[in-house]
Structures are given as C-alpha cells and as structure tokens.
Design an enzyme around this catalytic site. Structure first.
Site, PDB file in Angstrom:
ATOM      1  N   THR A   1      -7.894   5.521  -2.118  1.00 31.56           N
ATOM      2  CA  THR A   1      -9.311   4.920  -2.364  1.00 31.56           C
ATOM      3  C   THR A   1     -10.147   5.428  -1.431  1.00 31.56           C
ATOM      4  OG1 THR A   1      -8.275   2.848  -3.175  1.00 31.56           O
ATOM      5  CG2 THR A   1     -10.624   2.762  -2.374  1.00 31.56           C
ATOM      6  N   ARG A   2      -9.958   5.710  -0.198  1.00 25.04           N
ATOM      7  CA  ARG A   2     -10.866   6.040   0.646  1.00 25.04           C
ATOM      8  C   ARG A   2     -11.280   7.493   0.509  1.00 25.04           C
ATOM      9  NH1 ARG A   2      -9.250   3.447   6.627  1.00 25.04           N
ATOM     10  NH2 ARG A   2      -8.673   1.342   5.778  1.00 25.04           N
TER      11      ARG A   2
ATOM     12  N   SER B   1     -12.900   0.981  11.638  1.00 28.67           N
ATOM     13  CA  SER B   1     -12.672   0.966  13.026  1.00 28.67           C
ATOM     14  C   SER B   1     -13.944   0.738  14.102  1.00 28.67           C
ATOM     15  CB  SER B   1     -11.848   2.185  13.521  1.00 28.67           C
ATOM     16  OG  SER B   1     -11.607   2.191  15.000  1.00 28.67           O
TER      17      SER B   1
ATOM     18  N   ARG C   1     -13.667   0.927  17.237  1.00 25.78           N
ATOM     19  CA  ARG C   1     -13.392   1.913  18.147  1.00 25.78           C
ATOM     20  C   ARG C   1     -14.095   3.128  17.985  1.00 25.78           C
ATOM     21  NH1 ARG C   1     -10.302   6.166  18.167  1.00 25.78           N
ATOM     22  NH2 ARG C   1      -9.145   5.252  16.498  1.00 25.78           N
ATOM     23  N   ARG C   2     -13.726   3.597  16.567  1.00 29.85           N
ATOM     24  CA  ARG C   2     -14.108   4.856  16.059  1.00 29.85           C
ATOM     25  C   ARG C   2     -15.861   5.118  15.993  1.00 29.85           C
ATOM     26  NH1 ARG C   2      -9.488   5.055  11.495  1.00 29.85           N
ATOM     27  NH2 ARG C   2      -7.963   5.681  12.859  1.00 29.85           N
TER      28      ARG C   2
ATOM     29  N   CYS D   1      -7.907  -5.394  18.178  1.00 27.69           N
ATOM     30  CA  CYS D   1      -8.461  -4.327  17.475  1.00 27.69           C
ATOM     31  C   CYS D   1      -9.863  -5.026  17.109  1.00 27.69           C
ATOM     32  CB  CYS D   1      -7.746  -4.054  16.472  1.00 27.69           C
ATOM     33  SG  CYS D   1      -7.434  -5.385  15.233  1.00 27.69           S
TER      34      CYS D   1
ATOM     35  N   SER E   1       0.746  -1.249  -0.044  1.00 24.21           N
ATOM     36  CA  SER E   1       0.117  -0.117   0.045  1.00 24.21           C
ATOM     37  C   SER E   1       0.951   1.273  -0.037  1.00 24.21           C
ATOM     38  CB  SER E   1      -0.974  -0.049   1.205  1.00 24.21           C
ATOM     39  OG  SER E   1      -0.290   0.331   2.283  1.00 24.21           O
TER      40      SER E   1
ATOM     41  N   ARG F   1     -12.912   0.285   3.597  1.00 20.19           N
ATOM     42  CA  ARG F   1     -11.534  -0.338   3.278  1.00 20.19           C
ATOM     43  C   ARG F   1     -10.839   0.225   2.132  1.00 20.19           C
ATOM     44  NH1 ARG F   1     -10.674  -5.619   4.463  1.00 20.19           N
ATOM     45  NH2 ARG F   1      -8.684  -5.125   3.810  1.00 20.19           N
TER      46      ARG F   1
ATOM     47  N   LYS G   1       0.164   0.308  15.903  1.00 19.55           N
ATOM     48  CA  LYS G   1      -1.103  -0.097  16.472  1.00 19.55           C
ATOM     49  C   LYS G   1      -1.838  -1.465  15.858  1.00 19.55           C
ATOM     50  CE  LYS G   1      -3.672   2.607  12.868  1.00 19.55           C
ATOM     51  NZ  LYS G   1      -4.380   3.652  12.676  1.00 19.55           N
ATOM     52  N   ASP G   2      -1.192  -1.865  14.618  1.00 22.61           N
ATOM     53  CA  ASP G   2      -1.548  -3.131  14.007  1.00 22.61           C
ATOM     54  C   ASP G   2      -1.241  -4.461  14.679  1.00 22.61           C
ATOM     55  OD1 ASP G   2      -2.877  -1.181  12.161  1.00 22.61           O
ATOM     56  OD2 ASP G   2      -1.557  -1.960  10.454  1.00 22.61           O
TER      57      ASP G   2
END
Length: 313
Positions: A148-149, A123, A125-126, A231, A8, A143, A77-78
């Site tokens: 892309t987002r 997410s 959490r979000r 996560c 990515s 995703r 974080k991953d």
C-alpha cells in the site's frame, strides 16, 4: 504447534520464515492469522489504537495466554520494553539490515529534494530526524502494508516514503533507494519469537536463537529503557559488535518532535560487561536531558501535536 501472526504480507513472510527454520529442526507447525485492532483501524494513528505502544504485540500475547497459539512472531522493534514474564522472548533471529531506506517518486536523494517536498512516514523518530536535517521537508502520516505504501508513492501522493530496509529484504524485493543511517529504532531489522514459558514450544524455538543479535538488541533496549514513552517518542538506539569482537559500538539519541533539540551518545563499550555499561549510558542519557525530551514529546502528543504520527511499523 500453532504460530500466530498478523495477516500483513510482511508479518506472514516473517512467520513463514520461522516455520521453515523450525521445520529444518524437525518441528512441524501451522500458521493462524490473528486480526488485531491495529489492522482493523488503519484510519487512525497507532498510538490511538489499543493504547498505542505495542498495539499489535499485546493482542497476540492475549491470544497466546488463552492457549489458542503456541508461538508468535514479531518485529522486535514493535515489542514494548516491559514484557509479560509468562511469555519470554525465546529466540532472536539473526539481524537483517537495521537502517531506514528513503524511496522517492523519481529517485531523487534526500539532499536534492525540492523545498516543501512531502515524505510519508508513520514514525515520530523518522519525522524528527528528517526535520532536524531538512526543516523545510513536510512529513505526513503513512499507514498500510508495504504494498500500500509503495502504491501511494507511485501514485504521487508523496514525493518520498521512509521504510525499514529489512522489510523490503524479507519480502524479497530489490528496490533501489537511499539508505539513511542515523540511530534507527531500537531492534529495527530484528525478528523475535515468543512462546509461553515452560512449554514444548519454548524448547523448540530456543534452537533458533542468534546469540550476537540477542546481545545487541538487549543493549539497545537498555540504553533507552529509562526514557519512557516507547515508540510514541522520537528515540533511536543502535548497537553493533566490532569486528574484533572485543567492543560494542553504541549510539542513541532522543529528539524533540520538531527535531530542533537532540541528546546523543556515541561510544564504544566492552563486550564483556556491556550490559552494565549500557545501563550507565542509559542513566547518562537521562541526566543529559533525554527523559525531559521524551516527556515533552508525550505531553505534546497528548495535546494533539503530531497526532497523525506514531510507531515505526
């Protein structure tokens, strides 16, 4: 030395930065792109790919253990809390912005979005934090890479999208948005570099370690270590060393999937002995009901609730 990475844009940007830093230390590297299942199956939630938690990380671990790469670069974080002993986190780079950013189609802030506005995020959490603050907002799975987002936002598929601000910074993109700063994902905004133990790569990479970032990211992991779920549960954790360097400001929260219930901690702990104090606070989170919320979230996910949501990638 060979640095392995996902393909990515963001993963490559992070890896190229590590290659540059190593070159400044006199270490030459080459980059090898590893295609992970998380990259191949973008039509399904990440917790349904390769066991979910740490889906991208584990596959790079396997390639490293097979001797095909010497170094791997990860968004910290991953990374699962429990790591293979043979692959230590040798360097934690200086932390970038740890918080989320909300980008909306027309620049409207969260408070002013119309009812039933659609926000895209991958997410849990979000999602839970949005639902707590604005129960009328609709969240939908998002995703793909950052490009892309952003394209999906421009096309009007969403009224807004939530991302880690650090991702935009590492891409060198200056995009205006609203910074949201509840407890972010543990270690958000931090890059970790791993190698096999006892190798030349370990000695080289250790030169990149940023002590302060390592301390606070370890504190964040300890705070939520006993909750379980990683996560795939709505958990936030953030630690920051105070300007006088005597204390660490820590905050953590565990939420229900619908955001209606939350267990929170917001305290200052001493920098000296902070690890042990963080463990005490982690135990307190459990005693206050944090593990119950995490287990309930996992149960709901296993039954299909919020099955389109997953980690903070």
């Amino acid at each position: 030395m060979i640095i392995g990475t996902r393909g990515s844009q963001l993963a490559l940007a992070q890896t190229e930065n590590v290659a540059r830093l190593l070159k400044e230390k006199g270490v030459e590297t080459s980059i090898k792109i590893i295609k992970t299942s998380g990259d191949r199956f973008t039509d399904r939630p990440l917790h349904a790919v390769s066991g979910g938690v740490g889906a991208f990380v584990r596959e790079l671990d396997d390639v490293m253990l097979a001797g095909e790469i010497d170094i791997a670069v990860h968004s910290m974080k991953d990374m699962p809390t429990i790591r293979p002993k043979a692959i230590p986190t040798v360097a934690v780079l200086k932390r970038d912005t740890p918080f989320d950013i909300l980008l909306t189609y027309d620049g409207t802030p969260l408070d002013e979005l119309p009812e039933q506005s659609i926000i895209g995020t991958s997410s849990l959490r979000r999602t839970a934090q949005i639902r707590r603050y604005r129960p009328d907002i609709i969240t939908q799975n998002l995703r793909g890479n950052i490009d892309t987002r952003l394209r999906k936002l421009r096309e009007g598929q969403y009224d807004g999208i939530m991302l880690a601000k650090a991702g935009l910074e590492r891409m060198g993109w200056e995009i205006e948005g609203e910074i949201l700063s509840p407890a972010p994902s543990p270690n958000q905004g931090t890059v970790a570099v791993v190698t096999r133990e006892g190798t030349e790569a370990e000695a080289a990479v250790s030169m990149l370690d940023h002590t302060e970032s390592r301390i606070v990211t370890e504190i964040e992991r300890i705070l939520i270590a006993e909750l379980g779920g990683g996560c795939t549960t709505p958990v936030g954790s953030y630690a920051e060393i105070t300007p006088d360097r005597q204390e660490i400001h820590v905050r953590a929260e565990v939420l229900s999937l619908d955001g209606r219930e939350a267990i929170r901690i917001d305290e200052f702990i001493p920098l000296r002995g902070g690890i042990e104090k963080a463990r005490e606070l982690g135990h307190r989170l459990v005693e206050m009901g944090g593990r119950r919320l995490a287990e309930e979230a996992l149960l709901q996910i296993s039954r299909g609730a919020d099955s389109e949501n997953s980690c903070d990638y």
